[in-house]
Write a protein that holds these residues in place. Structure first.
Motif, PDB file in Angstrom:
ATOM      1  N   LEU A  23       0.851  -1.186   0.000  1.00 29.73           N
ATOM      2  CA  LEU A  23       0.000   0.000   0.000  1.00 29.73           C
ATOM      3  C   LEU A  23       0.869   1.212   0.000  1.00 29.73           C
ATOM      4  CD1 LEU A  23       0.234   1.215   3.174  1.00 29.73           C
ATOM      5  CD2 LEU A  23      -1.336  -0.687   3.641  1.00 29.73           C
ATOM      6  N   GLU A  24       0.157   2.289  -0.424  1.00 30.82           N
ATOM      7  CA  GLU A  24       0.807   3.576  -0.386  1.00 30.82           C
ATOM      8  C   GLU A  24       0.212   4.294   0.780  1.00 30.82           C
ATOM      9  OE1 GLU A  24       1.382   7.662  -2.949  1.00 30.82           O
ATOM     10  OE2 GLU A  24       0.011   6.115  -3.667  1.00 30.82           O
ATOM     11  N   ALA A  26       0.674   7.749   2.885  1.00 32.24           N
ATOM     12  CA  ALA A  26       1.359   9.044   3.045  1.00 32.24           C
ATOM     13  C   ALA A  26       2.467   9.201   2.033  1.00 32.24           C
ATOM     14  CB  ALA A  26       1.857   9.209   4.457  1.00 32.24           C
ATOM     15  N   GLY A  27       2.073   8.760   0.725  1.00 35.13           N
ATOM     16  CA  GLY A  27       2.985   8.961  -0.379  1.00 35.13           C
ATOM     17  C   GLY A  27       4.117   7.985  -0.386  1.00 35.13           C
ATOM     18  N   ALA A  28       4.098   7.052   0.585  1.00 36.10           N
ATOM     19  CA  ALA A  28       5.204   6.082   0.593  1.00 36.10           C
ATOM     20  C   ALA A  28       4.645   4.696   0.398  1.00 36.10           C
ATOM     21  CB  ALA A  28       5.949   6.169   1.908  1.00 36.10           C
ATOM     22  N   ALA A  29       5.346   3.863  -0.285  1.00 37.37           N
ATOM     23  CA  ALA A  29       4.925   2.482  -0.497  1.00 37.37           C
ATOM     24  C   ALA A  29       5.332   1.687   0.702  1.00 37.37           C
ATOM     25  CB  ALA A  29       5.575   1.927  -1.759  1.00 37.37           C
ATOM     26  N   LYS A  30       4.389   0.950   1.248  1.00 34.88           N
ATOM     27  CA  LYS A  30       4.668   0.152   2.438  1.00 34.88           C
ATOM     28  C   LYS A  30       4.102  -1.203   2.233  1.00 34.88           C
ATOM     29  CE  LYS A  30       4.686   4.076   5.651  1.00 34.88           C
ATOM     30  NZ  LYS A  30       4.064   4.687   6.851  1.00 34.88           N
ATOM     31  N   LYS A  31       4.481  -2.107   3.171  1.00 34.39           N
ATOM     32  CA  LYS A  31       3.891  -3.442   3.185  1.00 34.39           C
ATOM     33  C   LYS A  31       2.937  -3.510   4.351  1.00 34.39           C
ATOM     34  CE  LYS A  31       7.626  -5.482   5.926  1.00 34.39           C
ATOM     35  NZ  LYS A  31       8.641  -6.562   6.033  1.00 34.39           N
ATOM     36  N   LEU A  32       1.998  -4.364   4.248  1.00 33.55           N
ATOM     37  CA  LEU A  32       0.987  -4.530   5.274  1.00 33.55           C
ATOM     38  C   LEU A  32       0.786  -6.017   5.464  1.00 33.55           C
ATOM     39  CD1 LEU A  32      -1.172  -3.287   7.151  1.00 33.55           C
ATOM     40  CD2 LEU A  32      -2.790  -3.508   5.267  1.00 33.55           C
ATOM     41  N   GLN A  35      -2.153  -9.831   9.426  1.00 34.39           N
ATOM     42  CA  GLN A  35      -2.599  -9.679  10.797  1.00 34.39           C
ATOM     43  C   GLN A  35      -3.059  -8.261  11.072  1.00 34.39           C
ATOM     44  OE1 GLN A  35      -2.574 -12.182  13.492  1.00 34.39           O
ATOM     45  NE2 GLN A  35      -3.948 -10.580  14.142  1.00 34.39           N
ATOM     46  N   ILE A  36      -2.285  -7.267  10.552  1.00 32.47           N
ATOM     47  CA  ILE A  36      -2.643  -5.873  10.789  1.00 32.47           C
ATOM     48  C   ILE A  36      -3.982  -5.594  10.136  1.00 32.47           C
ATOM     49  CG2 ILE A  36      -1.978  -3.474  10.351  1.00 32.47           C
ATOM     50  CD1 ILE A  36      -0.251  -4.810  12.462  1.00 32.47           C
ATOM     51  N   LEU A  37      -4.079  -6.110   8.969  1.00 35.14           N
ATOM     52  CA  LEU A  37      -5.293  -5.870   8.210  1.00 35.14           C
ATOM     53  C   LEU A  37      -6.484  -6.441   8.930  1.00 35.14           C
ATOM     54  CD1 LEU A  37      -6.674  -4.908   5.640  1.00 35.14           C
ATOM     55  CD2 LEU A  37      -6.134  -7.127   4.588  1.00 35.14           C
TER      56      LEU A  37
END
Lengths: 598, 73
Positions: A23-24, A26-32, A35-37
Motif C-alpha cells: 500500500l501507499e 502518506a505517499g510512501a509504499a509500504k507493506k501490510l 494480521q494488521i489488516l
C-alpha cells in the motif's frame, strides 16, 4: 516472472495473518501484513469502536436477575440479563423423639427468594451393650521371656492386659510390659550436720543439714525423768510405813512404801553374863599377882589368872560387895616371864597346862606368823617311854591318843577277846554290850540246796527271775552299759521345731531324713484365746502310716490334723476346728524321731 | 537363724530353726512379726501379701434359736 495483471493472479480465499499487501501510505509504499489488516478490519467492522466498560447491576429482591450493561466506544449500550441461582439464606431445626434412640431432627431451609423447604434427619436406634472388658496386671523381676517369669507381687516390671476374657491370660505375650521401678537416682547431698533447733517439753527437734542447707527435721522424745520425790504420809515411827510420792517430768505419778524397822536394843552389855567395862570391852579373864580375894572385883563366870603360879580361878558370884572366887583346878604356867615387847610373847617358852592333877607340858615353843596370825610348831611329842596315865574314862566317853604306839586298853568286856580274821562282831544276846565274834554270812548261788550247813543264804537259780544273766545287749562278762546300749533300747531325737507356732499353718510337708528312724512323735498346739493358754497334744506315728491326731476341749470343741510319715519327711494335712478348715487349729510344734520301735 | 518352708508361689508356709533346715530351704536372720503366712519371700525380700479373711460361717440352727429366744452366749 513476466508482468501479469492482478486479475490474472490466482485468487486467495482468505486473508492469512502472514500475508503481505502493498500500500501507499502518506505517499510512501509500504507493506501490510494480513494480521494488521485483520485487526483493523475487526475494529472497524464492529461498528462501535469496542467495549468501553461493562457494569453489573445486582438483582433487586425478590428478583434473582442481575443486569450486565455493556457500553461501547460509540456509547452504544447493551444490557445483558444475568440470571442468578436460588441461594440459602438460613436453616432452623426442631427435634422430636428420645435422644439417642431414633430421635428426629427437622430442618427448615429458607431461600433468598423467600421460599422454604424442609429436611428431616433421624438418629439411629440405640445399639446393643458392648462387650465387658477386663484389665489384668502381672509383675516380673525382669522383662519377661517366658510365662514363668510372671508373678502376682509388685516387682521391677509391670504387665497390663485389657481383654474381654474373664480370666487372666497366662501367656506373658498377652500383656504390655513397662518398667515399674525407675532407674537408680543420683546420689543425694551428703549430710553436713545435725543440730537441735528447738525443744518443747520432753520433745527436742533436730534439723538435718546437707551442704549447709536444712533438708529435714526429726523429733526425739526424751525419757521420763524424776521431777520430785516427796514423803506424802507417815511419821518414820518404828514399825510403821511411810509413803513417798514420785512425780515424773512427764506429769505421771507413782508411790512407794517404806517400812520403818524397829529400834535397836542397844549395844551388847554382857558376854556370858560378864558386863563390859568402861571401854566397852568384856574381859573374860582378869589377872593379878597372888590368889584373888573376896575383895577382888569380878563378874560371875569370869576367870582369874594368878600371875605368880599360873593358877586359874573363876568367880562364883558377888554378894554385898564380897566376891567369891573358886579354884578352877587348872593352871597354865610358863617357865620364864613372857615378853612384853615381842609380838610372840610365848616364843621359846615352855608352857605347862594342868587340869586337876594332870599336866601337859611342851618343850620350847616355836611360834611364827604375820600380824594377827599365830602359828605354833610344837615339837613332836614323846614317842618312847610310858606316857602319863590319864586315868580311866567312863564307858562310852571319848578317849584321845597322843602317840601312835600308845594302846589304851578298852574297859574289859566291851569288845570280847579272840576272834579270827574275817570274823565280825555280832550280838550274842539282847543284853546291852553283849557281843561275840562270828563268821560273816555266807551266800550260795545254785539250782539245788547247798550241802554245807554253814551256808546262811541260798539263791535258788531255778526260781523265776533268779537265773544268771548270760549277756546284756550281746555283751558277756563284765558289762558296762553305755550310750550305745541305751540307744539300742529306743532312742529319741528332736528333729524339727516350729519357730513361729502362733502363725497359721497350712497343709505342707516338712522335709526330714527319716531313713534312720522307725517312727515319729509329734506335738501339736491348741490355743484358747478365752483362757489365754496353749495346750499341747500329740501322738506316735510309724513310718509309712497315717495318723489323725485330735483334741477335745472342755467346751467339746474338736481340733484335729492328719499326719503322714514317710522316709523323706512328715506331711501335715489342713487343720480343722470341728468341720471347718482352720490353719490356726492343731498347729504342729515339734517332731521327734524314734529308733528301735518295732 | 531361721529356715523357711515356701510354697510354689513363694508364700511362707512355716519356719524352723537353722539346725533343722532341709536342703534347699532359704536361711534368714530374721522373720516378720505376726502371722508369717501373710508374707511371701521373693529374691531374698519379704513382701506383705495377706491371705483373705475366711468367710464368716453361716449361723447354725442353735445360733438362730438362741437369737430368737434372746439367749446370749
Amino acid at each position: 516472472m513476466a508482468d501479469k495483471r492482478i486479475q490474472d493472479l490466482q485468487a486467495a480465499s482468505s486473508v492469512q495473518t502472514n500475508d503481505l499487501f502493498v500500500l501507499e501510505q502518506a505517499g510512501a509504499a509500504k507493506k501490510l501484513t494480513g494480521q494488521i489488516l485483520i485487526n483493523d478490519l475487526a475494529t472497524y467492522l464492529d461498528g462501535h469502536g469496542g467495549i468501553s466498560n461493562i457494569i453489573y447491576a445486582p438483582p433487586v429482591s425478590p428478583s434473582l436477575d442481575g443486569t450486565l450493561t455493556i457500553t461501547m466506544a460509540d456509547e452504544t449500550q447493551y444490557d445483558v440479563v444475568v440470571k442468578n441461582g436460588r441461594g440459602i439464606s438460613g436453616i432452623s431445626w426442631a427435634t422430636s423423639g428420645t435422644s439417642g434412640d431414633g430421635q428426629i431432627h427437622t430442618g427448615t431451609i429458607s431461600y433468598n427468594d423467600g421460599t422454604t423447604s424442609s429436611v428431616q434427619i433421624k438418629d439411629g436406634v440405640k445399639g446393643n451393650t458392648g462387650a465387658q472388658t477386663y484389665v489384668y496386671i502381672k509383675w516380673s523381676a525382669n522383662y519377661p521371656q517366658s510365662n514363668s517369669d510372671m508373678t502376682n507381687s509388685p516387682n521391677q516390671y509391670i504387665g497390663i492386659c485389657a481383654t474381654t476374657q474373664s480370666t487372666a491370660p497366662t501367656s506373658y505375650t498377652s500383656y504390655s510390659w513397662y518398667q515399674y521401678k525407675g532407674a537408680k537416682g543420683d546420689t543425694g547431698d551428703s549430710i553436713t550436720g545435725v543440730s537441735q533447733t528447738s525443744t518443747s517439753g520432753l520433745v527436742d527437734t533436730y534439723t538435718v543439714y546437707a551442704s549447709d542447707t536444712p533438708i529435714s527435721t526429726f523429733n526425739v522424745t526424751n525419757g521420763r525423768g524424776i521431777a520430785s520425790f516427796v514423803q506424802t504420809s507417815g511419821t518414820h515411827a518404828a514399825g510403821t510405813t511411810d509413803i513417798y510420792t514420785i512425780t515424773y517430768n512427764d506429769g505421771d505419778v507413782s508411790t512407794i512404801s517404806v517400812y520403818n524397822g524397829a529400834n535397836g536394843l542397844g549395844s551388847v552389855s554382857t558376854v556370858s553374863g560378864i558386863q563390859a567395862d568402861g571401854n566397852g570391852d568384856v574381859p573374860q579373864v582378869v589377872s593379878g599377882n597372888g590368889a584373888p580375894t573376896t575383895a577382888t572385883v569380878g563378874q560371875t563366870n569370869q576367870l582369874y589368872y594368878d600371875l605368880n603360879n599360873g593358877n586359874m580361878y573363876y568367880c562364883a558370884g558377888e554378894t554385898a560387895g564380897s566376891y567369891s572366887w573358886l579354884s578352877a583346878n587348872a593352871s597354865v604356867s610358863v617357865d620364864s616371864a613372857l615378853s612384853s615387847s615381842s609380838e610372840n610373847p610365848v616364843q621359846n617358852k615352855v608352857i605347862t597346862a594342868k587340869v586337876g592333877t594332870a599336866s601337859l607340858n611342851t618343850t620350847a615353843t616355836n611360834l611364827s606368823g604375820a600380824v594377827n596370825e599365830l602359828k605354833a610348831a610344837i615339837p613332836a611329842p614323846q614317842t618312847s617311854g610310858t606316857p602319863a596315865n590319864l586315868g580311866t574314862a567312863a564307858r562310852g566317853s571319848a578317849i584321845t591318843y597322843s602317840r601312835s604306839d600308845h594302846v589304851h586298853n578298852l574297859p574289859s568286856g566291851l569288845v570280847p577277846t579272840g576272834g579270827n580274821t574275817g570274823q565280825v562282831l555280832a550280838k550274842s544276846s539282847g543284853s546291852d554290850y553283849a557281843l561275840t565274834w562270828k563268821d560273816a554270812s555266807s551266800v550260795y548261788v545254785g539250782a539245788s540246796a547247798p550241802s554245807d550247813p554253814a551256808v546262811d543264804i541260798w539263791l535258788d537259780t531255778d526260781e523265776p527271775g533268779m537265773s544268771a544273766v548270760s549277756s546284756v545287749n550281746g555283751e558277756t562278762g563284765t558289762v558296762v552299759l553305755d550310750a550305745s546300749d541305751v540307744g539300742a533300747m529306743g532312742e529319741w531325737a528332736l528333729l524339727w521345731t516350729n519357730a513361729s507356732p502362733a502363725s497359721s499353718f497350712a497343709a505342707q510337708t516338712i522335709g526330714i531324713d527319716l531313713s534312720g528312724y522307725d517312727a515319729v512323735y509329734f506335738l501339736l498346739n491348741v490355743s484358747n484365746t478365752t483362757w489365754g493358754q496353749t495346750r499341747r497334744f500329740g501322738g506316735v506315728c510309724m513310718k509309712g502310716d497315717t495318723y489323725t491326731a485330735s483334741y477335745v476341749n472342755g467346751e467339746k470343741s474338736v481340733f484335729l490334723r492328719e499326719v503322714t510319715v514317710s522316709a523323706s519327711g512328715v506331711a501335715f494335712a489342713a487343720g480343722y476346728s470341728g468341720t471347718t478348715a482352720s490353719g490356726g487349729s492343731a498347729v504342729p510344734y515339734q517332731i521327734y524321731g524314734i529308733k528301735g520301735v518295732q | 537363724m531361721y529356715a523357711l518352708n515356701l510354697s510354689e508361689d513363694n508364700r511362707i508356709l512355716s519356719v524352723t530353726y537353722e539346725q533343722y533346715a532341709a536342703p534347699g530351704m532359704p536361711v534368714v536372720e530374721n522373720i516378720p512379726d505376726g502371722d508369717i503366712s501373710n508374707w511371701k519371700f521373693v529374691d531374698r525380700h519379704y513382701s506383705y501379701d495377706p491371705l483373705p479373711e475366711p468367710p464368716t460361717p453361716d449361723p447354725t440352727v442353735d445360733d438362730i434359736i438362741n437369737a430368737l429366744l434372746g439367749v446370749e452366749e
